[in-house]
Design a protein around this motif. Structure first.
Motif, PDB file in Angstrom:
ATOM      1  N   ALA A 202       0.824  -1.208   0.000  1.00  0.00           N
ATOM      2  CA  ALA A 202       0.000   0.000   0.000  1.00  0.00           C
ATOM      3  C   ALA A 202       0.860   1.261   0.000  1.00  0.00           C
ATOM      4  O   ALA A 202       0.556   2.241  -0.692  1.00  0.00           O
ATOM      5  CB  ALA A 202      -0.924  -0.008   1.215  1.00  0.00           C
ATOM      6  N   ILE A 203       1.945   1.256   0.765  1.00  0.00           N
ATOM      7  CA  ILE A 203       2.853   2.413   0.800  1.00  0.00           C
ATOM      8  C   ILE A 203       3.433   2.667  -0.580  1.00  0.00           C
ATOM      9  O   ILE A 203       3.482   3.813  -1.058  1.00  0.00           O
ATOM     10  CB  ILE A 203       3.982   2.173   1.823  1.00  0.00           C
ATOM     11  N   GLY A 204       3.888   1.604  -1.234  1.00  0.00           N
ATOM     12  CA  GLY A 204       4.459   1.762  -2.571  1.00  0.00           C
ATOM     13  C   GLY A 204       3.464   2.321  -3.570  1.00  0.00           C
ATOM     14  O   GLY A 204       3.807   3.201  -4.372  1.00  0.00           O
ATOM     15  N   ILE A 205       2.235   1.848  -3.517  1.00  0.00           N
ATOM     16  CA  ILE A 205       1.204   2.322  -4.454  1.00  0.00           C
ATOM     17  C   ILE A 205       0.849   3.778  -4.184  1.00  0.00           C
ATOM     18  O   ILE A 205       0.763   4.599  -5.108  1.00  0.00           O
ATOM     19  CB  ILE A 205      -0.042   1.427  -4.370  1.00  0.00           C
ATOM     20  N   VAL A 206       0.645   4.131  -2.911  1.00  0.00           N
ATOM     21  CA  VAL A 206       0.271   5.506  -2.561  1.00  0.00           C
ATOM     22  C   VAL A 206       1.365   6.489  -2.976  1.00  0.00           C
ATOM     23  O   VAL A 206       1.089   7.535  -3.584  1.00  0.00           O
ATOM     24  CB  VAL A 206      -0.016   5.614  -1.046  1.00  0.00           C
ATOM     25  N   ALA A 207       2.622   6.166  -2.667  1.00  0.00           N
ATOM     26  CA  ALA A 207       3.728   7.056  -3.023  1.00  0.00           C
ATOM     27  C   ALA A 207       3.838   7.215  -4.539  1.00  0.00           C
ATOM     28  O   ALA A 207       4.068   8.321  -5.048  1.00  0.00           O
ATOM     29  CB  ALA A 207       5.043   6.513  -2.454  1.00  0.00           C
ATOM     30  N   THR A 208       3.653   6.119  -5.276  1.00  0.00           N
ATOM     31  CA  THR A 208       3.738   6.173  -6.734  1.00  0.00           C
ATOM     32  C   THR A 208       2.647   7.041  -7.327  1.00  0.00           C
ATOM     33  O   THR A 208       2.907   7.889  -8.196  1.00  0.00           O
ATOM     34  CB  THR A 208       3.640   4.746  -7.312  1.00  0.00           C
ATOM     35  N   VAL A 209       1.425   6.833  -6.884  1.00  0.00           N
ATOM     36  CA  VAL A 209       0.289   7.576  -7.442  1.00  0.00           C
ATOM     37  C   VAL A 209       0.411   9.071  -7.157  1.00  0.00           C
ATOM     38  O   VAL A 209       0.148   9.913  -8.023  1.00  0.00           O
ATOM     39  CB  VAL A 209      -1.028   7.011  -6.889  1.00  0.00           C
ATOM     40  N   ILE A 210       0.841   9.412  -5.938  1.00  0.00           N
ATOM     41  CA  ILE A 210       0.958  10.829  -5.593  1.00  0.00           C
ATOM     42  C   ILE A 210       2.073  11.500  -6.389  1.00  0.00           C
ATOM     43  O   ILE A 210       1.873  12.567  -6.994  1.00  0.00           O
ATOM     44  CB  ILE A 210       1.203  10.996  -4.073  1.00  0.00           C
ATOM     45  N   ALA A 211       3.265  10.903  -6.401  1.00  0.00           N
ATOM     46  CA  ALA A 211       4.412  11.538  -7.062  1.00  0.00           C
ATOM     47  C   ALA A 211       4.322  11.467  -8.574  1.00  0.00           C
ATOM     48  O   ALA A 211       4.839  12.352  -9.262  1.00  0.00           O
ATOM     49  CB  ALA A 211       5.719  10.892  -6.591  1.00  0.00           C
ATOM     50  N   GLY A 212       3.680  10.420  -9.084  1.00  0.00           N
ATOM     51  CA  GLY A 212       3.604  10.244 -10.524  1.00  0.00           C
ATOM     52  C   GLY A 212       2.373  10.867 -11.150  1.00  0.00           C
ATOM     53  O   GLY A 212       2.386  12.045 -11.529  1.00  0.00           O
TER      54      GLY A 212
END
Length: 340
Positions: A202-212
């Motif tokens: 979940a951390i990886g997905i959230v960080a990716t979606v926000i920054a990308g």
């Protein structure tokens, strides 16, 4: 009317009063004080110290032509690692594969030099290369043209998005594991593993979606980036869990020093890895934050050309730490059997 206490109650009060009048052991005061001082000294020393006087050391530069390669090697010495190439096109190909951070070429029968840099390698690195080649051009009375052929994304003009992303994901994994350590008496080890693994995803997905997709600061493909950041979160979480499990209360401060302090300060995002002191340069790519920054940069700007090694590093940290944590109950049982 005064109430007389029983003998047992009076004895308890006397014991409590004696205990309150006794000073706590020095160790109870000393341990948190020493840990706090070590953390602040390491944090300030790493982040401020590494930026105090960065010096280029064997920065990889492709140089077209045998004569120019020899001149650059002789004049700039160990500051650069010259990669001789046949022509400017070959130099640019190495630059786009991230084998080098810059490519230098010259026109035949001309006093013009062309320096192509990969700005996505970091401002500190490209600035150092420009300065070195500029000094050579000035000394040899040649005119230098500089072109950034791999610039940062529009919404990451300073090139710090990868650093902040890696720092945030590492911090999230660290906090996750710290909370999981407090649940040791409430959740079975198997359930804590599921917790660390699931939340890391979940951390990886959230960080990716926000920054990308949302902020547009990290142009890497979503799925590979989410995979890499999931590995980083898992590496940070399971490493913190490992240290807390084996070292007890001291394990969390050790994880703070290893991951959040040394790992992030040597990641190569704020100071390029080729400009770090030798000790910091040696550990830069081996710690999870440094590996993550390399993976994010490769996936974002170099088509993942060099991403396999940092992703493998992150996976090894996560898997080895998880295996060692899973072995702890077995080791404890064996120790108990030996002592009995």
């Amino acid at each position: 009317m005064a109430t007389r206490l029983g003998p047992a109650t009076e004895a308890d009060l006397t014991t409590a009063a004696a205990a309150s009048s006794t000073a706590p052991p020095v160790r109870l005061w000393l341990q948190p004080a020493v840990i706090a001082l070590v953390v602040v000294a390491a944090f300030v020393g790493c982040y401020v110290g590494l930026q105090r006087n960065p010096q280029p050391h064997r920065v990889p530069v492709a140089v077209a032509g045998q004569e120019l390669s020899g001149d650059i090697r002789q004049v700039l010495g160990d500051s650069v690692d010259v990669h001789p190439v046949a022509d400017a096109a070959a130099g640019r190909a190495e630059l786009e594969r991230r084998d080098v951070v810059a490519a230098l070429s010259s026109r035949a029968d001309s006093d013009r030099l062309r320096l192509e840099v990969g700005g996505a390698n970091g401002q500190s690195t490209t600035t150092a290369v420009k300065s070195l080649v500029g000094a050579y051009a000035h000394g040899s009375s040649q005119r230098l043209t500089t072109v950034d052929v791999v610039p940062f994304a529009r919404f990451d003009s300073r090139g710090l998005a990868g650093f902040y992303m890696a720092f945030g994901v590492t911090l999230a994994g660290f906090v996750l594991a710290q909370n999981a350590l407090g649940l040791a008496n409430h959740l079975h080890l198997r359930h804590r593993f599921w917790l660390l693994s699931g939340v890391s995803v979940a951390i990886g997905i959230v960080a990716t979606v926000i920054a990308g997709p949302i902020l547009g600061a990290v142009p890497a493909p979503v799925i590979p980036l989410a995979f890499g950041l999931t590995l980083l979160a898992a590496a940070a979480a399971f490493t913190t869990k490992l240290l807390g499990t084996y070292l007890g209360p001291v394990g969390v401060p050790v994880a703070t020093l290893l991951l959040l302090t040394v790992g992030n300060s040597t990641s190569g995002a704020t100071i390029g890895p080729d400009l770090l002191p030798s000790a910091a340069r040696a550990v830069s790519a081996l710690l999870p934050p440094g590996a993550a920054v390399r993976a994010v940069t490769d996936l974002s700007y170099f088509h993942g050309a060099q991403a396999v090694q940092p992703l493998a590093t992150l996976a090894l940290w996560a898997v080895i730490a998880a295996v060692l944590v899973s072995l702890r109950p077995h080791l404890s049982r064996r120790r108990a059997q030996v002592t009995t």
